[in-house]
Enzyme design. Structure first.
Site, PDB file in Angstrom:
ATOM      1  N   THR A  86     -64.267 -10.369 -24.012  1.00 45.84           N
ATOM      2  CA  THR A  86     -63.716  -9.012 -24.044  1.00 45.84           C
ATOM      3  C   THR A  86     -63.758  -8.487 -25.481  1.00 45.84           C
ATOM      4  O   THR A  86     -64.015  -9.236 -26.419  1.00 45.84           O
ATOM      5  CB  THR A  86     -62.252  -8.976 -23.537  1.00 45.84           C
ATOM      6  N   VAL A 142     -68.481 -15.489 -35.609  1.00 40.77           N
ATOM      7  CA  VAL A 142     -68.925 -15.269 -36.990  1.00 40.77           C
ATOM      8  C   VAL A 142     -70.440 -15.405 -37.062  1.00 40.77           C
ATOM      9  O   VAL A 142     -70.997 -16.357 -36.530  1.00 40.77           O
ATOM     10  CB  VAL A 142     -68.306 -16.327 -37.936  1.00 40.77           C
ATOM     11  N   GLY A 197     -78.902   1.237 -32.955  1.00 42.35           N
ATOM     12  CA  GLY A 197     -78.130   0.230 -32.221  1.00 42.35           C
ATOM     13  C   GLY A 197     -77.424  -0.767 -33.126  1.00 42.35           C
ATOM     14  O   GLY A 197     -76.991  -1.813 -32.679  1.00 42.35           O
ATOM     15  N   GLU A 200     -71.554   0.700 -33.395  1.00 41.18           N
ATOM     16  CA  GLU A 200     -70.909   1.193 -32.181  1.00 41.18           C
ATOM     17  C   GLU A 200     -70.465   2.631 -32.427  1.00 41.18           C
ATOM     18  O   GLU A 200     -70.543   3.128 -33.554  1.00 41.18           O
ATOM     19  CB  GLU A 200     -69.668   0.346 -31.884  1.00 41.18           C
ATOM     20  N   LYS A 215     -63.279 -12.227 -39.685  1.00 48.54           N
ATOM     21  CA  LYS A 215     -64.257 -13.319 -39.759  1.00 48.54           C
ATOM     22  C   LYS A 215     -63.920 -14.280 -40.892  1.00 48.54           C
ATOM     23  O   LYS A 215     -64.061 -15.499 -40.761  1.00 48.54           O
ATOM     24  CB  LYS A 215     -65.655 -12.743 -39.946  1.00 48.54           C
TER      25      LYS A 215
END
Lengths: 324, 462
Positions: A86, A142, A197, A200, A215
């Site tokens: 998710t 990561v 791409g 987002e 991360k």
């Protein structure tokens, strides 16, 4: 192996494609359930993955039945591994955190590429997995397909890692590179990144440095054994970087990059790197430098984003659990 | 800066005490309060579980009524305002109903599983804590009651002596309890109680409320965890035995642990672990003398002198096993202790000479017969052992101090002191950590031995 995949966005669908494409995997791996945020689809004999991908892309959901609790799904389809994919929630890690916790408590191995729960509940989830004697793997959180966590773990055997430095967010790196090479401003660079791409719709996490901070927490806790949380990382994003500053740096033979650093302290901030520095990569790339006490510096460079790249990391984790 | 205050059962045993504790709990510090069961209630609940397992339903109902009225009376006496009483009263009613359902069900099938036993035993803290929370509210503070499980303490399924899942517990407490404190509330957490990862009620074992306090302290990185009880702190000796015994100002975690093991204060054996891991200070204080500073347990504590305390364990028995077939045979000690372990008996002290022809060990007296019988049935009948003897009239005297390590001459002073009083030493043990010299003497010599050692090391003078 029987997989339950929860979360069927870009990475989830890439994983399904990867499994169905390569016969080597499709013979071994059976996906018995796929759940998205609203629905689920279950097949005890294994789902037709191409069919589920088509449904998701055409209708926006994988199934018709309203989503039930993960615990109930686990009981219904008895998977041995739960794959949690998710979206990352940087505030409390939900719903990923609960998914991972419930899967572990139900005695299932877990593979995830979801940074939120791992960064926020790193030690909690790891201990829970240990106490329930299940595996918890998260290499896809990561470096996408670049196996930085495993590589770092290998480096730490027989030596001691002193510090870790790296470019951990490829969207921001792509944006900075584009401003540099094309002479465009940030807004234009972000638009171009979206078209390609590499970004987002919402780039806040990437540009603000929060994605890098999550991360960094995972890398530090995994490789240095620290107990840091995302709030403890001093984070500065690139939102205020002007084209002018980039040009000025270029003249000096330097490039501005968003660098994450774990050593004596934990920071994410824009820094000027030497063009010749191996860390200084351009485009949608990640770079890592692991500095060891006795064996010196080691570099890993690889593509740091992409659904398929992350799916590869997830599949690698799944296979390493299966091959145990 | 954040504090954790834990109040023991005697600190809250009547209405005036509850008011007194509520006053302490409403000092200016930001804090989380942990509450034990009322004095004697846990024993009543243990008895209740026992009655239920024997199917004595009428007695069960009667005892629940007793427990209920004890708490209701206390609530009425301690809390004047109706509003403050209402919430606690509701909680008490719920717990009593829950207790009635479980115990009568158990009584009907004449069985109490460890899981049901935990559900019964946890009720003591769940009944007392809402009363304390109400008393704090009545003093004008914003208090709220929660069970250990609600606070986020998660354990494994080892009912009766559950082991916390530490990191998950810390994670939960940080997320559930810390924001409440930061918004100015005083959470009152029912000590001893927890829940398993599957959501069932579990308990942390005897003395578990202290453990609750240190777990919370570790999770929120408390400045100090204060364990309030009816004693002044950790003492150089039991004041009932040695008139000159005094409170020790500071001890290390290791010393405190040693003292706890030997009963200086009944404390959960693992309760200092979370505090030590994160360097959280723990203070023992007397609720009835809040002005005293008590004993502080901390990292790099100020330690004066090699010997810090002398403690007496009275209800002990020594078991001595003999047999020439043990000599030079690897694994014989392992099988002896294995047999003892199977009876659920904990071994406190072990001593063996290099000739290997006999091994002596000390256990709590209530487990001695069981342990001896197990050895008789197995190893005596198989000829592995030649004889087994049990001595019931002994005491263990433990001399404790972290700085005994590497200080020559401690043993010489100790044994000289005993010899001067004509006390015979039956058994000796010192681990290589050198923190503790334990000796076994005849029971009639126990008190005298403690006094002699206490004096010989000048513990009365400091």
């Amino acid at each position: 192996m029987r997989l339950l995949i929860v979360g069927f966005g870009n990475v989830g669908r890439s994983l399904a494609r990867l499994i169905s494409k390569e016969e080597e995997y499709s013979g071994k791996i059976r996906v018995v359930c796929i759940a998205d945020s609203k629905t689920q689809i279950v097949s005890n004999s294994g789902l037709d993955l191409a069919d589920v991908i088509r449904r998701k892309e055409e209708r926006g959901t994988v199934g018709d039945e309203r989503r039930v609790e993960l615990k109930e799904l686990i009981e219904r389809c008895d998977p041995d591994t739960v794959v949690e994919l998710t979206n990352t929630n940087p505030v409390d890690g939900e719903p990923g955190f609960s998914h991972i916790r419930d899967a572990i408590v139900s005695g299932r191995d877990v593979v995830t590429a979801n940074k939120g729960p791992i960064a926020i509940g790193f030690h909690a989830l790891r201990e829970l997995a240990l106490r329930n004697r299940v595996q918890l793997r998260y290499s896809g959180t990561v470096g996408a397909g670049t196996p930085i966590l495993d590589f770092g773990k290998t480096c730490s055997r027989g030596d001691k890692i002193m510090s870790i430095k790296g470019i951990l967010n490829s969207t921001s790196n792509y944006v900075l590179s584009l401003m540099e090479s094309k002479g465009v401003n940030m807004r234009e660079a972000i638009d171009a990144a979206r078209k390609e791409g590499y970004a987002e719709a919402d780039v806040t996490m990437d540009i603000s440095g929060r994605d890098s901070a999550l991360k960094l927490v995972i890398i530090a806790n995994h490789l240095l054994g620290t107990r840091i949380t995302p709030e403890e990382v001093k984070t500065t994003g690139i939102e205020h970087i002007e084209l002018n500053a980039i040009r000025k740096a270029l003249k000096k033979g330097k490039r501005i990059r968003l660098v994450a650093n774990a050593g004596s302290d934990y920071t994410v901030s824009p820094q000027e790197l030497d063009e010749s520095d191996p860390l200084c990569v351009s485009g949608p790339m990640n770079s890592f430098c692991i500095k060891c006490k006795y064996s010196g510096e080691k570099y890993v460079i690889g593509k740091g984003a992409g659904g398929m790249e992350t799916a590869v990391a997830v599949l690698r984790d799944i296979l390493s659990i299966g091959g145990r | 800066m954040l504090y954790v205050y834990k109040f023991g059962g005697t600190s809250i045993s009547d209405a005036s005490r509850i008011k007194h504790v509520a006053k302490i709990a409403t000092d200016k510090r930001k804090k989380i309060v942990v509450c034990s069961a009322l004095d004697g209630v846990t024993e009543k609940l243990i008895h209740l579980a026992e009655l239920a397992s024997r199917g004595r339903e009428t007695d069960v109902t009667h005892l629940i009524g007793e427990v209920n009225s004890l708490h209701s009376t206390l609530l009425d006496g301690a809390i004047a305002s109706k509003e403050a009483r209402e919430e606690a009263s509701k909680r008490i009613k719920e717990v009593v109903e829950h207790l009635t359902v479980i115990s009568t069900a158990c009584a009907r099938v004449r069985e109490v599983t460890p899981k049901e036993r935990d559900a019964i035993l946890s009720c003591g803290e769940m009944l007392s804590s809402p009363i304390l929370s109400a008393a704090i509210t009545e003093r004008g503070a914003d208090s709220l009651y929660m069970t250990g499980g609600e606070a986020g303490i998660v354990t494994d399924d080892n009912f009766g002596d559950a082991v916390p899942i530490f990191e998950m517990t810390y994670h939960n407490i940080k997320r559930k309890v810390l924001p409440l404190v930061e918004s100015g509330k005083i959470p009152v957490v029912a000590g001893y109680t927890a829940k398993t990862q599957h959501g069932d009620i579990s308990t942390l074992g005897r003395g578990g409320s202290d453990y609750t306090a240190t777990l919370i302290g570790a999770a929120v990185r408390a400045e100090e965890v204060i364990l309030w009880s009816d004693v002044d702190g950790l003492m150089t000796a039991d004041p009932r035995i040695v008139n000159e015994a005094r409170v020790i100002d500071e001890v290390s975690y290791a010393e405190a642990r040693e003292m706890a093991m030997f009963g200086a204060k009944s404390m959960h054996p693992r309760c200092l672990d979370p505090a030590e891991e994160f360097g959280i200070k723990v203070r023992f204080k007397n609720t009835f003398k809040p002005e005293g500073s008590g004993t502080l347990v901390k990292k790099s504590a100020k330690i004066s002198g090699a010997v810090r305390a002398v403690l007496l364990v009275r209800d002990a028995s020594a078991i001595t096993v003999k047999g020439t077939s043990m000599v030079g045979k690897p694994g014989s000690a392992a099988s002896i202790f294995n047999q003892v372990a199977k009876t659920g008996t904990n071994i406190m002290m072990i001593s063996q000479s290099v000739s290997e022809s006999n091994i002596s060990f000390v256990v709590r007296r209530d487990g001695a017969r069981r342990a001896a019988r197990a050895l008789e049935r197995t190893m005596l009948s198989s000829g592995e052992l030649a004889s087994i003897s049990v001595e019931d009239d002994i005491s263990v005297v433990a001399t404790i101090g972290e700085n005994m390590k590497g200080t020559p001459g401690i043993a010489a002073i100790l044994f000289r002191a005993l010899a001067d009083r004509g006390i015979n030493v039956k058994m000796i043990a010192q681990g290589s950590s050198e923190m503790n010299i334990s000796i076994v003497v005849d029971e009639i010599d126990g008190i005298e031995a403690v006094r002699a050692i206490h004096k010989a090391f000048g513990l009365d003078l400091l």
